[in-house]
Design a protein around this motif. Structure first.
Motif, PDB file in Angstrom:
ATOM      1  N   MET A 226      -3.780   4.125   9.598  1.00  0.00           N
ATOM      2  CA  MET A 226      -2.923   5.135  10.239  1.00  0.00           C
ATOM      3  C   MET A 226      -2.445   6.105   9.140  1.00  0.00           C
ATOM      4  SD  MET A 226       0.187   3.911  12.602  1.00  0.00           S
ATOM      5  CE  MET A 226       1.164   5.004  13.603  1.00  0.00           C
ATOM      6  N   HIS A 227      -2.247   7.349   9.502  1.00  0.00           N
ATOM      7  CA  HIS A 227      -1.745   8.308   8.511  1.00  0.00           C
ATOM      8  C   HIS A 227      -0.218   8.360   8.543  1.00  0.00           C
ATOM      9  CE1 HIS A 227      -5.908   9.695   8.907  1.00  0.00           C
ATOM     10  NE2 HIS A 227      -5.760  10.151   7.657  1.00  0.00           N
ATOM     11  N   GLU A 228       0.307   8.793   7.416  1.00  0.00           N
ATOM     12  CA  GLU A 228       1.776   8.969   7.358  1.00  0.00           C
ATOM     13  C   GLU A 228       2.249   9.906   8.473  1.00  0.00           C
ATOM     14  OE1 GLU A 228       2.061   8.514   2.473  1.00  0.00           O
ATOM     15  OE2 GLU A 228       1.890  10.488   3.392  1.00  0.00           O
ATOM     16  N   SER A 255       4.004   6.547   1.471  1.00  0.00           N
ATOM     17  CA  SER A 255       3.357   5.270   1.176  1.00  0.00           C
ATOM     18  C   SER A 255       2.857   5.253  -0.270  1.00  0.00           C
ATOM     19  CB  SER A 255       2.191   5.040   2.129  1.00  0.00           C
ATOM     20  OG  SER A 255       1.238   6.080   1.989  1.00  0.00           O
ATOM     21  N   ALA A 256       2.794   4.045  -0.844  1.00  0.00           N
ATOM     22  CA  ALA A 256       2.227   3.832  -2.187  1.00  0.00           C
ATOM     23  C   ALA A 256       2.773   4.870  -3.180  1.00  0.00           C
ATOM     24  CB  ALA A 256       0.702   3.830  -2.105  1.00  0.00           C
ATOM     25  N   GLU A 257       1.884   5.697  -3.774  1.00  0.00           N
ATOM     26  CA  GLU A 257       2.375   6.638  -4.803  1.00  0.00           C
ATOM     27  C   GLU A 257       3.397   7.626  -4.242  1.00  0.00           C
ATOM     28  OE1 GLU A 257      -0.868   6.414  -3.898  1.00  0.00           O
ATOM     29  OE2 GLU A 257      -1.805   8.410  -3.741  1.00  0.00           O
ATOM     30  N   ASN A 258       3.355   7.871  -2.949  1.00  0.00           N
ATOM     31  CA  ASN A 258       4.334   8.794  -2.354  1.00  0.00           C
ATOM     32  C   ASN A 258       5.705   8.133  -2.176  1.00  0.00           C
ATOM     33  OD1 ASN A 258       2.278  10.675  -2.169  1.00  0.00           O
ATOM     34  ND2 ASN A 258       1.675   9.984  -0.117  1.00  0.00           N
ATOM     35  N   SER A 259       5.759   6.812  -2.273  1.00  0.00           N
ATOM     36  CA  SER A 259       7.035   6.121  -2.072  1.00  0.00           C
ATOM     37  C   SER A 259       8.000   6.343  -3.241  1.00  0.00           C
ATOM     38  CB  SER A 259       6.813   4.607  -1.874  1.00  0.00           C
ATOM     39  OG  SER A 259       6.352   4.009  -3.079  1.00  0.00           O
ATOM     40  N   VAL A 260       7.482   6.855  -4.366  1.00  0.00           N
ATOM     41  CA  VAL A 260       8.366   7.064  -5.522  1.00  0.00           C
ATOM     42  C   VAL A 260       8.836   8.519  -5.625  1.00  0.00           C
ATOM     43  CG1 VAL A 260       7.269   5.155  -6.754  1.00  0.00           C
ATOM     44  CG2 VAL A 260       6.514   7.497  -7.203  1.00  0.00           C
ATOM     45  N   THR A 261       8.368   9.372  -4.716  1.00  0.00           N
ATOM     46  CA  THR A 261       8.857  10.765  -4.671  1.00  0.00           C
ATOM     47  C   THR A 261      10.015  10.805  -3.675  1.00  0.00           C
ATOM     48  OG1 THR A 261       6.678  11.627  -5.199  1.00  0.00           O
ATOM     49  CG2 THR A 261       8.210  13.170  -4.167  1.00  0.00           C
ATOM     50  N   LEU A 262      11.198  11.103  -4.169  1.00  0.00           N
ATOM     51  CA  LEU A 262      12.417  10.828  -3.391  1.00  0.00           C
ATOM     52  C   LEU A 262      12.453  11.572  -2.060  1.00  0.00           C
ATOM     53  CD1 LEU A 262      14.978  10.863  -6.342  1.00  0.00           C
ATOM     54  CD2 LEU A 262      13.691   8.926  -5.405  1.00  0.00           C
ATOM     55  N   HIS A 263      12.110  12.859  -2.077  1.00  0.00           N
ATOM     56  CA  HIS A 263      12.144  13.634  -0.834  1.00  0.00           C
ATOM     57  C   HIS A 263      10.724  14.085  -0.451  1.00  0.00           C
ATOM     58  CE1 HIS A 263      16.736  14.711  -0.762  1.00  0.00           C
ATOM     59  NE2 HIS A 263      16.472  13.449  -0.512  1.00  0.00           N
ATOM     60  N   TYR A 264       9.749  13.186  -0.552  1.00  0.00           N
ATOM     61  CA  TYR A 264       8.366  13.473  -0.135  1.00  0.00           C
ATOM     62  C   TYR A 264       8.329  13.705   1.377  1.00  0.00           C
ATOM     63  CZ  TYR A 264       3.550  12.380   1.230  1.00  0.00           C
ATOM     64  OH  TYR A 264       2.296  12.416   1.790  1.00  0.00           O
ATOM     65  N   ASP A 265       7.786  14.847   1.814  1.00  0.00           N
ATOM     66  CA  ASP A 265       7.727  15.050   3.268  1.00  0.00           C
ATOM     67  C   ASP A 265       6.414  15.679   3.731  1.00  0.00           C
ATOM     68  OD1 ASP A 265       8.030  17.662   2.503  1.00  0.00           O
ATOM     69  OD2 ASP A 265      10.035  17.926   3.330  1.00  0.00           O
ATOM     70  N   LYS A 266       5.384  15.621   2.871  1.00  0.00           N
ATOM     71  CA  LYS A 266       4.071  16.121   3.309  1.00  0.00           C
ATOM     72  C   LYS A 266       3.466  15.170   4.339  1.00  0.00           C
ATOM     73  CE  LYS A 266       3.095  19.745   0.556  1.00  0.00           C
ATOM     74  NZ  LYS A 266       4.497  20.184   0.436  1.00  0.00           N
ATOM     75  N   ASN A 267       3.624  13.892   4.134  1.00  0.00           N
ATOM     76  CA  ASN A 267       3.202  12.864   5.112  1.00  0.00           C
ATOM     77  C   ASN A 267       1.727  12.994   5.489  1.00  0.00           C
ATOM     78  OD1 ASN A 267       5.921  12.339   4.919  1.00  0.00           O
ATOM     79  ND2 ASN A 267       6.443  13.027   6.966  1.00  0.00           N
ATOM     80  N   LEU A 276       3.544  -0.248   0.057  1.00  0.00           N
ATOM     81  CA  LEU A 276       4.885  -0.188   0.640  1.00  0.00           C
ATOM     82  C   LEU A 276       5.079   1.226   1.192  1.00  0.00           C
ATOM     83  CD1 LEU A 276       7.480  -1.892  -1.741  1.00  0.00           C
ATOM     84  CD2 LEU A 276       6.577  -2.743   0.440  1.00  0.00           C
ATOM     85  N   VAL A 277       5.853   1.367   2.254  1.00  0.00           N
ATOM     86  CA  VAL A 277       6.138   2.691   2.831  1.00  0.00           C
ATOM     87  C   VAL A 277       7.648   2.884   2.882  1.00  0.00           C
ATOM     88  CG1 VAL A 277       5.672   4.280   4.724  1.00  0.00           C
ATOM     89  CG2 VAL A 277       4.147   2.330   4.352  1.00  0.00           C
ATOM     90  N   VAL A 278       8.122   3.962   2.248  1.00  0.00           N
ATOM     91  CA  VAL A 278       9.531   4.341   2.356  1.00  0.00           C
ATOM     92  C   VAL A 278       9.656   5.326   3.515  1.00  0.00           C
ATOM     93  CG1 VAL A 278      11.418   5.608   1.252  1.00  0.00           C
ATOM     94  CG2 VAL A 278      10.080   3.959  -0.082  1.00  0.00           C
ATOM     95  N   VAL A 298       2.658  -2.246   4.588  1.00  0.00           N
ATOM     96  CA  VAL A 298       1.670  -1.882   5.615  1.00  0.00           C
ATOM     97  C   VAL A 298       1.005  -3.126   6.208  1.00  0.00           C
ATOM     98  CG1 VAL A 298      -0.546  -0.705   5.994  1.00  0.00           C
ATOM     99  CG2 VAL A 298       1.260   0.413   4.664  1.00  0.00           C
ATOM    100  N   SER A 299       0.780  -4.145   5.372  1.00  0.00           N
ATOM    101  CA  SER A 299       0.078  -5.352   5.849  1.00  0.00           C
ATOM    102  C   SER A 299       0.938  -6.195   6.785  1.00  0.00           C
ATOM    103  CB  SER A 299      -0.304  -6.213   4.643  1.00  0.00           C
ATOM    104  OG  SER A 299       0.890  -6.759   4.069  1.00  0.00           O
ATOM    105  N   GLY A 300       2.258  -5.913   6.789  1.00  0.00           N
ATOM    106  CA  GLY A 300       3.157  -6.741   7.594  1.00  0.00           C
ATOM    107  C   GLY A 300       3.807  -7.851   6.785  1.00  0.00           C
ATOM    108  N   GLN A 301       3.385  -8.039   5.550  1.00  0.00           N
ATOM    109  CA  GLN A 301       3.950  -9.092   4.681  1.00  0.00           C
ATOM    110  C   GLN A 301       4.216  -8.493   3.301  1.00  0.00           C
ATOM    111  OE1 GLN A 301       4.207 -12.695   5.227  1.00  0.00           O
ATOM    112  NE2 GLN A 301       4.124 -12.076   7.386  1.00  0.00           N
TER     113      GLN A 301
END
Ligand code: GLY
Ligand code: MN
Ligand code: MN
Length: 446
Positions: A226-228, A255-267, A276-278, A298-301
């Motif tokens: 699935m996409h952001e 998600s992943a590398e985008n989870s460390v950009t505080l106000h990432y909104d390109k999705n 991990l997804v923030v 994303v995997s549920g665990q």
């Protein structure tokens, strides 16, 4: 000369009784009760100590030059706070020397324009009934009236806020020399807006409830492939379908590398197992926004490493929450979270404390703006609403975790407005294992 509350209430009661209470016709949040609008205006008049207050509204944006999007018009927060009106190009004037204490100026109606954008409130009896303001005039009179009133004052001190930069020229003309001595209205209103009244809290609670539902549905629906932006679309479907009229800020699905950009909104990225997804989102309901962040796998665990970082962020949040009570400061909450991270990081973040990877503040005020108005040196008091949002971001591992909740300060501590949105990692995993209720994608749910 400030009218006393009894006189003002008596003057305006007639207008309120005849009001259909429909300042926001058809809005899911309903109108702001007229008596609360009146109380807010009285407090502004008192804070201004009798000096005239001139406050402009927002204006409509131009379709061809300013690229409005969605249902674009949004009233200025201060104007909505004091009038409950969504009318563009309007002016509220308080502490008038004559004839009453408050007046509303509206553009005359323009049938040619209304063909395109629909009926607009103009000066007249309907505007008086809807606004609860007894004195409603055509904005053609604004400059003459204000100039006349200022001429009657011994010391023409005024509080002004043009509402929209495009209104500045008109205001300058009206205020003339008094402009040099004008005080900014913003800080006065900010102080009042920090303490939420019962209708503001009703709106905030519903914004939080809707946002809470959207987070959980995102957990149920999300999966690898699935996409952001698909997660974003689902979240905003929940918002709009529950009566939120817009987002309080751009939805963050990183998600992943985008989870460390505080106000990432390109999705734009596709989710993969192991990420991990923030998700940092806020429904705006009746001009008030939530601001809630959760982080899910994303995997549920969660992996052991992800869980360890998550647990540290969660415990740091608990440490800050434990400090929330009247008399505390945001600085004290910040110290509590950072102290917890320094004392409990072990070797989780290499040779350093994980506090070194927590690059933003723990909290901000919340209300009509996501980063709401108000001085951060102010001590907490009952009725204030703020976020508590620690995070740890490890770019080398594409691993970001943020947990953000919304808190109301009460007489003896706090109420966690977002308390129904699980935070424990095993609860997040449990809800992720449920079938989506609203939207399913290939391989997930029914
Ligand atoms: N959602 C923006 C913030 O938390 O500051
Ligand atoms: Mn926030
Ligand atoms: Mn946020």
């Amino acid at each position: 000369m400030i009218p006393d509350r009894a006189t003002l209430t008596a003057c305006l009661a007639v207008a309120f009784l005849s009001s259909p209470g429909s300042a926001q016709v058809g809005a899911p949040a309903g109108p702001v009760p007229a008596e609360l609008l009146q109380e807010r205006r009285v407090r502004v008049m008192e804070a201004a100590a009798g000096a005239p207050v001139v406050l402009g509204s927002s204006r409509l944006r131009d379709l061809e030059r300013e690229y409005p999007q969605d249902s674009d018009f949004r009233q200025s927060n201060d104007f909505f706070y004091l009038t409950g009106l969504e009318t563009p190009d309007a002016w509220l004037v308080l502490n008038l020397p004559t004839p009453g204490s408050e007046g509303l100026y509206l553009e005359p109606r323009d049938p040619a324009q209304e063909l395109w954008t629909g009926e607009k409130l103009g000066p007249g009896s309907e505007a008086r009934a809807r606004s609860g303001l007894a004195d409603v005039r055509s904005s053609d009179r604004l400059v003459t009236d204000v100039t006349g009133w200022l001429g009657q004052l011994e010391a023409p001190a005024v509080y002004i806020d043009p509402g929209d930069p495009a209104h500045v020229d008109r205001l300058g003309e009206a205020l003339g020399e008094a402009r040099g001595t004008a005080r900014q209205l913003g800080p006065t209103l900010a102080e009042l807006r920090m303490i939420k009244d019962r209708d503001e809290l009703r709106r905030l609670r519903e914004a939080v409830r809707i946002t809470t539902e959207a987070h959980q549905e995102a957990w149920r629906a999300a999966g690898a492939g699935m996409h952001e932006y698909e997660v974003e679309a689902l979240i905003e479907y929940v918002f709009r379908s529950r009566g939120a009229e817009r987002v309080g800020f751009p939805s963050i699905v990183g998600s992943a590398e985008n989870s460390v950009t505080l106000h990432y909104d390109k999705n734009r990225r596709m989710l993969q197992d192991g990420d991990l997804v923030v998700v940092d989102i806020g429904a705006e309901f009746g001009y008030y926004t939530a601001d809630l962040t959760r982080t899910f796998p994303v995997s549920g665990q969660f992996t052991d490493r992800q869980r360890a970082v998550y647990e540290l962020v969660l415990s740091a949040q608990e440490a800050a929450l434990a400090e929330v009570r009247p008399g505390a400061t945001v600085g004290r909450l910040e110290q509590a979270a950072r102290r917890y991270m320094r004392e409990h990081s072990g070797d989780l973040c290499g040779g350093e404390s994980c506090a070194a990877y927590f690059p933003h503040g723990i909290s901000h005020w919340l209300g009509m703006d996501v980063h709401d108005v108000g001085n951060y040196g102010t001590t907490l008091a009952p009725g204030m609403v703020l976020t508590i949002e620690p995070g740890i971001y490890l770019p080398d591992e594409s691993l970001g975790v943020r947990i953000e909740d919304n808190v109301l300060v009460t007489e003896d501590g706090y109420e966690l407005l977002s308390g129904s949105l699980p935070r424990r990692p095993e609860e997040v995993e449990r809800i992720m294992s449920e079938a989506p209720r609203i939207w399913s994608v290939a391989g997930k749910g029914s």
